[in-house]
Scaffold this motif. Sequence first.
Motif, PDB file in Angstrom:
ATOM      1  N   LYS B 101       0.837  -1.212   0.000  1.00  0.00           N
ATOM      2  CA  LYS B 101       0.000   0.000   0.000  1.00  0.00           C
ATOM      3  C   LYS B 101       0.865   1.253   0.000  1.00  0.00           C
ATOM      4  O   LYS B 101       0.601   2.206  -0.722  1.00  0.00           O
ATOM      5  CB  LYS B 101      -0.941  -0.011   1.205  1.00  0.00           C
ATOM      6  CG  LYS B 101      -1.994  -1.079   1.075  1.00  0.00           C
ATOM      7  CD  LYS B 101      -3.117  -0.984   2.094  1.00  0.00           C
ATOM      8  CE  LYS B 101      -4.093  -2.125   1.773  1.00  0.00           C
ATOM      9  NZ  LYS B 101      -5.348  -2.062   2.492  1.00  0.00           N
ATOM     10  N   LEU B 102       1.891   1.215   0.799  1.00  0.00           N
ATOM     11  CA  LEU B 102       2.785   2.362   0.866  1.00  0.00           C
ATOM     12  C   LEU B 102       3.416   2.636  -0.499  1.00  0.00           C
ATOM     13  O   LEU B 102       3.508   3.777  -0.946  1.00  0.00           O
ATOM     14  CB  LEU B 102       3.869   2.057   1.901  1.00  0.00           C
ATOM     15  CG  LEU B 102       4.677   3.245   2.392  1.00  0.00           C
ATOM     16  CD1 LEU B 102       3.786   4.305   3.002  1.00  0.00           C
ATOM     17  CD2 LEU B 102       5.721   2.786   3.406  1.00  0.00           C
ATOM     18  N   PHE B 104       2.246   2.144  -3.365  1.00  0.00           N
ATOM     19  CA  PHE B 104       1.303   2.742  -4.314  1.00  0.00           C
ATOM     20  C   PHE B 104       0.682   4.036  -3.787  1.00  0.00           C
ATOM     21  O   PHE B 104      -0.244   4.573  -4.394  1.00  0.00           O
ATOM     22  CB  PHE B 104       0.175   1.759  -4.630  1.00  0.00           C
ATOM     23  CG  PHE B 104       0.616   0.526  -5.370  1.00  0.00           C
ATOM     24  CD1 PHE B 104       1.500   0.613  -6.439  1.00  0.00           C
ATOM     25  CD2 PHE B 104       0.127  -0.727  -5.006  1.00  0.00           C
ATOM     26  CE1 PHE B 104       1.896  -0.529  -7.137  1.00  0.00           C
ATOM     27  CE2 PHE B 104       0.515  -1.871  -5.695  1.00  0.00           C
ATOM     28  CZ  PHE B 104       1.404  -1.782  -6.758  1.00  0.00           C
ATOM     29  N   SER B 105       1.171   4.539  -2.670  1.00  0.00           N
ATOM     30  CA  SER B 105       0.482   5.640  -1.993  1.00  0.00           C
ATOM     31  C   SER B 105       0.512   6.973  -2.729  1.00  0.00           C
ATOM     32  O   SER B 105      -0.151   7.923  -2.300  1.00  0.00           O
ATOM     33  CB  SER B 105       0.991   5.803  -0.560  1.00  0.00           C
ATOM     34  OG  SER B 105       0.481   4.753   0.241  1.00  0.00           O
ATOM     35  N   GLY B 106       1.247   7.019  -3.825  1.00  0.00           N
ATOM     36  CA  GLY B 106       1.197   8.218  -4.662  1.00  0.00           C
ATOM     37  C   GLY B 106      -0.211   8.469  -5.174  1.00  0.00           C
ATOM     38  O   GLY B 106      -0.561   9.593  -5.527  1.00  0.00           O
ATOM     39  N   ALA B 107      -1.043   7.412  -5.171  1.00  0.00           N
ATOM     40  CA  ALA B 107      -2.407   7.542  -5.671  1.00  0.00           C
ATOM     41  C   ALA B 107      -3.387   8.076  -4.632  1.00  0.00           C
ATOM     42  O   ALA B 107      -4.562   8.273  -4.935  1.00  0.00           O
ATOM     43  CB  ALA B 107      -2.894   6.195  -6.210  1.00  0.00           C
ATOM     44  N   VAL B 108      -2.916   8.256  -3.393  1.00  0.00           N
ATOM     45  CA  VAL B 108      -3.801   8.798  -2.337  1.00  0.00           C
ATOM     46  C   VAL B 108      -3.112   9.946  -1.593  1.00  0.00           C
ATOM     47  O   VAL B 108      -1.991  10.334  -1.939  1.00  0.00           O
ATOM     48  CB  VAL B 108      -4.262   7.694  -1.342  1.00  0.00           C
ATOM     49  CG1 VAL B 108      -5.334   6.807  -1.965  1.00  0.00           C
ATOM     50  CG2 VAL B 108      -3.086   6.856  -0.859  1.00  0.00           C
ATOM     51  N   GLU B 109      -3.754  10.446  -0.569  1.00  0.00           N
ATOM     52  CA  GLU B 109      -3.200  11.577   0.185  1.00  0.00           C
ATOM     53  C   GLU B 109      -2.098  11.124   1.149  1.00  0.00           C
ATOM     54  O   GLU B 109      -2.137   9.995   1.623  1.00  0.00           O
ATOM     55  CB  GLU B 109      -4.310  12.243   1.014  1.00  0.00           C
ATOM     56  CG  GLU B 109      -5.421  12.840   0.158  1.00  0.00           C
ATOM     57  CD  GLU B 109      -4.877  13.882  -0.801  1.00  0.00           C
ATOM     58  OE1 GLU B 109      -4.127  14.779  -0.341  1.00  0.00           O
ATOM     59  OE2 GLU B 109      -5.164  13.785  -2.017  1.00  0.00           O
ATOM     60  N   PRO B 110      -1.174  12.018   1.477  1.00  0.00           N
ATOM     61  CA  PRO B 110      -0.123  11.693   2.443  1.00  0.00           C
ATOM     62  C   PRO B 110      -0.697  11.186   3.770  1.00  0.00           C
ATOM     63  O   PRO B 110      -0.115  10.302   4.400  1.00  0.00           O
ATOM     64  CB  PRO B 110       0.594  13.030   2.651  1.00  0.00           C
ATOM     65  CG  PRO B 110       0.350  13.803   1.411  1.00  0.00           C
ATOM     66  CD  PRO B 110      -0.994  13.372   0.893  1.00  0.00           C
ATOM     67  N   ASP B 112      -3.207   9.326   4.125  1.00  0.00           N
ATOM     68  CA  ASP B 112      -3.545   7.913   3.956  1.00  0.00           C
ATOM     69  C   ASP B 112      -2.294   7.042   4.078  1.00  0.00           C
ATOM     70  O   ASP B 112      -2.337   5.964   4.668  1.00  0.00           O
ATOM     71  CB  ASP B 112      -4.216   7.695   2.598  1.00  0.00           C
ATOM     72  CG  ASP B 112      -5.529   8.474   2.475  1.00  0.00           C
ATOM     73  OD1 ASP B 112      -6.321   8.432   3.433  1.00  0.00           O
ATOM     74  OD2 ASP B 112      -5.733   9.141   1.456  1.00  0.00           O
ATOM     75  N   ALA B 113      -1.204   7.525   3.510  1.00  0.00           N
ATOM     76  CA  ALA B 113       0.060   6.795   3.640  1.00  0.00           C
ATOM     77  C   ALA B 113       0.458   6.729   5.114  1.00  0.00           C
ATOM     78  O   ALA B 113       0.887   5.682   5.619  1.00  0.00           O
ATOM     79  CB  ALA B 113       1.153   7.483   2.836  1.00  0.00           C
ATOM     80  N   THR B 116      -1.539   4.133   6.899  1.00  0.00           N
ATOM     81  CA  THR B 116      -1.020   2.793   6.616  1.00  0.00           C
ATOM     82  C   THR B 116       0.177   2.507   7.524  1.00  0.00           C
ATOM     83  O   THR B 116       0.247   1.452   8.166  1.00  0.00           O
ATOM     84  CB  THR B 116      -0.579   2.696   5.137  1.00  0.00           C
ATOM     85  OG1 THR B 116      -1.737   2.838   4.309  1.00  0.00           O
ATOM     86  CG2 THR B 116       0.076   1.364   4.850  1.00  0.00           C
ATOM     87  N   VAL B 171       6.729  11.218   5.886  1.00  0.00           N
ATOM     88  CA  VAL B 171       5.640  11.343   4.924  1.00  0.00           C
ATOM     89  C   VAL B 171       4.774  12.558   5.225  1.00  0.00           C
ATOM     90  O   VAL B 171       4.326  13.262   4.319  1.00  0.00           O
ATOM     91  CB  VAL B 171       4.805  10.039   4.949  1.00  0.00           C
ATOM     92  CG1 VAL B 171       3.416  10.274   4.432  1.00  0.00           C
ATOM     93  CG2 VAL B 171       5.503   8.963   4.142  1.00  0.00           C
ATOM     94  N   ALA B 176       5.354  13.191  -0.532  1.00  0.00           N
ATOM     95  CA  ALA B 176       6.157  12.457  -1.516  1.00  0.00           C
ATOM     96  C   ALA B 176       6.438  13.220  -2.800  1.00  0.00           C
ATOM     97  O   ALA B 176       7.509  13.101  -3.375  1.00  0.00           O
ATOM     98  CB  ALA B 176       5.473  11.136  -1.852  1.00  0.00           C
TER      99      ALA B 176
END
Lengths: 181, 181
Positions: B101-102, B104-110, B112-113, B116, B171, B176
């Motif tokens: 998940k981390l 691929f976290s470019g696809a969500v908000e910091p 959210d990372a 995780t 993060v 990122a």
Amino acid sequence: MDLSPTAYVILGMLRDGPRCGYEIKSAVDNSTRFFWAASYGQIYPELRKLSEAGLIEGRPDARGDRKRVEFKLTAAGRGELGSWLRRPPETFELRDEGLLKLFFSGAVEPEDAAATLRAMREHHRAVVERLREIEPNATAAGDGYPLLVLRGGIEYNEWLADWCERMERDVLAEPAEERSA
Amino acid sequence: MDLSPTAYVILGMLRDGPRCGYEIKSAVDNSTRFFWAASYGQIYPELRKLSEAGLIEGRPDARGDRKRVEFKLTAAGRGELGSWLRRPPETFELRDEGLLKLFFSGAVEPEDAAATLRAMREHHRAVVERLREIEPNATAAGDGYPLLVLRGGIEYNEWLADWCERMERDVLAEPAEERSA
DNA sequence: GCATGCATGTAAGGAGTTACATGATTCA
DNA sequence: TGAATCATGTAACTCCTTACATGCATGC
């Protein structure tokens, strides 16, 4: 929605642009495979399922006479990826034959335990080397997360290798029978 | 000889005395399961196979009307265990959904990372707690290796939890997109 | 009397790997 | 021309988990 584990790697690998099955596989092999692998035997059937579920879309894109199908996320697929990324992770699994051998090493000589630790250490050092080779890839990525994860992988394997080294010394210095006394 | 992975856990668990299937399962659950699990669905069929192969020997040992079969290593079984312990380990596998998940976290908000990472950290902290509970068991073992491995597990999970904490700060401090610039 | 633990097992299914089969393209 | 790489796919198999089924023993 409840997809197979592999489905999410695929959705993730399509996060910033279309890719064919072959490219997904090599992207996995050059990045996530150290903590999340995938083989052709999973990828191709899964591409079909995701396509049928409307989460990805395939477009034939032959290179000359060599056929090739490029897949991209649909809106639904992007939504599913996001919702998965926002759910807390569930799976953390480790399968370490070296630790298992070490655990049972009371049944053999301390030198054998040390040899196990040495093999483990060498493995982790080799992974560090491999990860350093991959580092340029991760640096080139669109966002910083792949690099963050990769550097984590390097530190992690270095830590493990160091632990093995320390334990190797311990095991040879004071055999387990004495230590437990 | 080439046995199934589970076979070796069983041989190992019989290294210092006879045990029944149920006891092997609970020994695994209280020790190796963090790096090498085994379920009844594997254990009972494997006990039969090992018995047929002459590596272990079963002896009926009913407790009142409740039947029970105790297994012990044969000389061949002890030999096989030793020879496996002296071969270098081959399997090291990690499956970490959090890292995926981390990645691929470019696809969500910091945030959210960070969530995780927080979940990952909490998981590892909880494992540390659980391992500390188990520590007395390992201390009681015949040789020092189980304790060495257990303490390794504690350090390992602490290291991972600390890494998550560090990354969580990173993060949130510099998202990122900036970091990659 | 009932919950928990002891004890043995099986059936079904999910997940994943390996090996194979096929064929085009590219580059030395 | 031949090896490596690109590309898609399947079949067989291993491994493992989950859920179920059964029944005795122990302690509250």
